[in-house]
Design a protein around this motif. Sequence first.
Motif, PDB file in Angstrom:
ATOM      1  N   LEU A   4       0.740  -1.296  -0.088  1.00 30.36           N
ATOM      2  CA  LEU A   4       0.002  -0.011  -0.168  1.00 30.36           C
ATOM      3  C   LEU A   4       0.865   1.091   0.036  1.00 30.36           C
ATOM      4  O   LEU A   4       1.869   1.352   0.835  1.00 30.36           O
ATOM      5  N   ALA A  24      -3.023   0.456  -3.890  1.00 29.89           N
ATOM      6  CA  ALA A  24      -2.797  -1.010  -3.669  1.00 29.89           C
ATOM      7  C   ALA A  24      -2.086  -1.843  -4.658  1.00 29.89           C
ATOM      8  O   ALA A  24      -2.532  -1.519  -5.971  1.00 29.89           O
ATOM      9  N   PHE A  29      -7.390  -6.144  -3.392  1.00 35.29           N
ATOM     10  CA  PHE A  29      -7.865  -5.167  -2.735  1.00 35.29           C
ATOM     11  C   PHE A  29      -9.139  -4.461  -3.208  1.00 35.29           C
ATOM     12  O   PHE A  29      -9.617  -3.677  -2.525  1.00 35.29           O
ATOM     13  N   ALA A  32     -11.507  -5.489  -0.706  1.00 36.46           N
ATOM     14  CA  ALA A  32     -11.137  -5.261   0.772  1.00 36.46           C
ATOM     15  C   ALA A  32     -11.467  -3.788   1.333  1.00 36.46           C
ATOM     16  O   ALA A  32     -11.717  -2.932   0.557  1.00 36.46           O
ATOM     17  N   MET A  34     -10.949  -0.416   3.169  1.00 35.24           N
ATOM     18  CA  MET A  34      -9.464   0.351   3.225  1.00 35.24           C
ATOM     19  C   MET A  34      -9.896   1.446   4.126  1.00 35.24           C
ATOM     20  O   MET A  34     -11.016   2.056   4.679  1.00 35.24           O
ATOM     21  N   TRP A  53     -15.727  -2.252   0.941  1.00 35.24           N
ATOM     22  CA  TRP A  53     -15.038  -2.533  -0.620  1.00 35.24           C
ATOM     23  C   TRP A  53     -16.093  -1.817  -1.723  1.00 35.24           C
ATOM     24  O   TRP A  53     -15.477  -1.238  -2.691  1.00 35.24           O
ATOM     25  N   ARG A  72     -13.098   5.878  -2.870  1.00 37.88           N
ATOM     26  CA  ARG A  72     -12.228   4.771  -3.493  1.00 37.88           C
ATOM     27  C   ARG A  72     -12.710   4.685  -4.863  1.00 37.88           C
ATOM     28  O   ARG A  72     -13.697   4.890  -5.166  1.00 37.88           O
ATOM     29  N   CYS A  96      -2.383   4.300   5.449  1.00 40.51           N
ATOM     30  CA  CYS A  96      -3.187   3.792   4.771  1.00 40.51           C
ATOM     31  C   CYS A  96      -3.358   2.078   5.285  1.00 40.51           C
ATOM     32  O   CYS A  96      -2.398   1.592   5.540  1.00 40.51           O
ATOM     33  N   ALA A  98      -5.739  -1.689   4.947  1.00 36.88           N
ATOM     34  CA  ALA A  98      -6.408  -2.457   4.304  1.00 36.88           C
ATOM     35  C   ALA A  98      -6.711  -3.884   4.886  1.00 36.88           C
ATOM     36  O   ALA A  98      -5.893  -4.326   5.650  1.00 36.88           O
ATOM     37  N   ASP A  99      -8.096  -4.347   4.686  1.00 38.28           N
ATOM     38  CA  ASP A  99      -8.208  -5.632   5.342  1.00 38.28           C
ATOM     39  C   ASP A  99      -9.595  -6.200   4.632  1.00 38.28           C
ATOM     40  O   ASP A  99     -10.471  -5.444   4.119  1.00 38.28           O
ATOM     41  N   TYR A 100      -9.838  -7.689   4.703  1.00 37.98           N
ATOM     42  CA  TYR A 100     -10.870  -8.295   4.036  1.00 37.98           C
ATOM     43  C   TYR A 100     -12.055  -8.387   4.716  1.00 37.98           C
ATOM     44  O   TYR A 100     -13.082  -8.653   4.367  1.00 37.98           O
ATOM     45  N   TRP A 110      -7.178  -4.126  11.149  1.00 40.75           N
ATOM     46  CA  TRP A 110      -6.271  -3.999   9.802  1.00 40.75           C
ATOM     47  C   TRP A 110      -5.104  -4.864   9.718  1.00 40.75           C
ATOM     48  O   TRP A 110      -4.216  -4.691  10.378  1.00 40.75           O
TER      49      TRP A 110
END
Length: 123
Positions: A4, A24, A29, A32, A34, A53, A72, A96, A98-100, A110
């Motif tokens: 990232l 990303a 992502f 994902a 963010m 997302w 985004r 920054c 990110a995670d699912y 995160w």
Amino acid sequence: QVQLVESGGGLVQAGGSLRLSCAASERSFRSAAMAWFRQAPGKEREFVAAISWGGGTILYADSVKGRFTISRDNAKITVYLQMNSLKPEDTAVYYCAADYRAPTTVVAGWNYWGQGTQVTVSS
């Protein structure tokens, strides 16, 4: 390796604006959540804003509501943070994340982090 990469930080006078970007490296992502966090010297890392997302869920810290806007572009796998009416207390390194999983305001929620970009607001 997942990356990232933040950009857009800098020095601005109080009342000014900046737009941060986070690109990303992984196409996955796009699905994902963010977020943006920030950390001032001597302080804990704190939540700023997050977006799911699909953009259907957006969270803001109370301290930035009405001044900051997260968005985004999944085609570019990029998240933005538009910061208006900046205050000296907004000075920090902005990260920054990110995670699912579903977006959350806690750091532990995160898994992926950028290196950070410095934002300095002068009075």
